[in-house]
Design a protein around this motif. Structure first.
Motif, mmCIF file in Angstrom:
data_model
loop_
_atom_site.group_PDB
_atom_site.id
_atom_site.type_symbol
_atom_site.label_atom_id
_atom_site.label_comp_id
_atom_site.label_asym_id
_atom_site.label_seq_id
_atom_site.Cartn_x
_atom_site.Cartn_y
_atom_site.Cartn_z
ATOM 1 N N ALA A 1 22.400 -4.966 83.064
ATOM 2 C CA ALA A 1 22.038 -5.073 84.484
ATOM 3 C C ALA A 1 20.829 -5.984 84.657
ATOM 4 C CB ALA A 1 21.761 -3.689 85.061
ATOM 5 N N ASP A 2 19.842 -5.863 83.762
ATOM 6 C CA ASP A 2 18.664 -6.743 83.811
ATOM 7 C C ASP A 2 19.063 -8.206 83.604
ATOM 8 O OD1 ASP A 2 16.959 -4.649 84.280
ATOM 9 O OD2 ASP A 2 16.162 -4.552 82.220
ATOM 10 N N ILE A 3 19.920 -8.447 82.627
ATOM 11 C CA ILE A 3 20.382 -9.811 82.348
ATOM 12 C C ILE A 3 21.134 -10.379 83.547
ATOM 13 C CG2 ILE A 3 21.967 -11.179 80.934
ATOM 14 C CD1 ILE A 3 21.133 -9.386 78.550
ATOM 15 N N ALA A 4 21.994 -9.569 84.147
ATOM 16 C CA ALA A 4 22.753 -10.019 85.320
ATOM 17 C C ALA A 4 21.815 -10.341 86.479
ATOM 18 C CB ALA A 4 23.762 -8.955 85.730
ATOM 19 N N ARG A 5 20.782 -9.517 86.677
ATOM 20 C CA ARG A 5 19.809 -9.763 87.741
ATOM 21 C C ARG A 5 19.030 -11.059 87.473
ATOM 22 N NH1 ARG A 5 14.946 -8.729 87.245
ATOM 23 N NH2 ARG A 5 15.141 -6.997 85.799
ATOM 24 N N LEU B 1 18.018 -16.842 88.478
ATOM 25 C CA LEU B 1 18.012 -18.205 87.961
ATOM 26 C C LEU B 1 18.995 -19.085 88.737
ATOM 27 C CD1 LEU B 1 17.066 -20.290 85.893
ATOM 28 C CD2 LEU B 1 18.849 -19.453 84.352
ATOM 29 N N ALA B 2 20.176 -18.562 89.016
ATOM 30 C CA ALA B 2 21.178 -19.318 89.779
ATOM 31 C C ALA B 2 20.649 -19.641 91.169
ATOM 32 C CB ALA B 2 22.481 -18.538 89.864
ATOM 33 N N GLU B 3 19.965 -18.698 91.794
ATOM 34 C CA GLU B 3 19.394 -18.921 93.125
ATOM 35 C C GLU B 3 18.310 -19.996 93.071
ATOM 36 O OE1 GLU B 3 18.517 -18.747 97.157
ATOM 37 O OE2 GLU B 3 20.294 -18.173 96.031
#
Length: 157
Positions: free
Chosen positions: A15-19, A24-26
């Motif tokens: 979940a941390d990695i996905a967040r 980063l994408a934003e």
């Protein structure tokens, strides 16, 4: 297991990695948006104010004594000078788009601004009510010095 030993569970780590990936994408999207906006502004300026801006830049590179890179003579594998059909040396331009020259100009101006900031001369004081930021009648670069100063105290484009 997550709260007892102080370690995060695999699900929490994922979940941390996905967040972090979403953040980063934003940030990358925002950076791309800013770059695209800057490119649109440059294209618009080139279309609408190109000649005036080039004229101003030419005056600045002359003022700060930043010469264009001289062309280099072309030589063959043996070190012999390559000649054109008319017998003159063939030359190639090293900085055809003048990106190196413009980098030097920007660096010079940044150094001057930094020096002005460190002496308290930047930002410049507000102008008087009758003073205008309109271009000079000649449409060129205007440099003014205070009495007794050897360096220009105000440059207006």
């Amino acid at each position: 297991m997550g709260t007892d030993s102080g370690l995060k569970s695999l699900a929490e780590l994922r979940a941390d990695i996905a967040r972090q990936e979403a953040e980063l994408a934003e940030k990358q999207r925002q950076a791309a948006e800013l770059i695209a906006k800057r490119e649109r502004l440059i294209d618009s300026a080139l279309k609408n104010a190109g000649r005036n801006r080039v004229s101003a830049i030419e005056e600045l590179v002359e003022l700060f004594d930043i010469p264009a890179a001289p062309p280099r003579e072309t030589r063959d594998k043996n070190g012999q000078l390559v000649l054109k059909k008319d017998g003159t040396p063939k030359v190639r331009f090293v900085d055809r788009d003048e990106s190196n020259r413009m980098e030097k100009l920007v660096a010079t101006i940044r150094e001057m601004k930094s020096a002005a900031e460190s002496t308290g001369a930047w930002p410049p004081p507000p102008t008087a009510a009758g003073d205008s930021h309109e271009p000079s009648a000649s449409g060129g670069l205007s440099i003014e010095s205070e009495e007794g100063e050897s360096e220009p105290s105000r440059v207006t484009l």
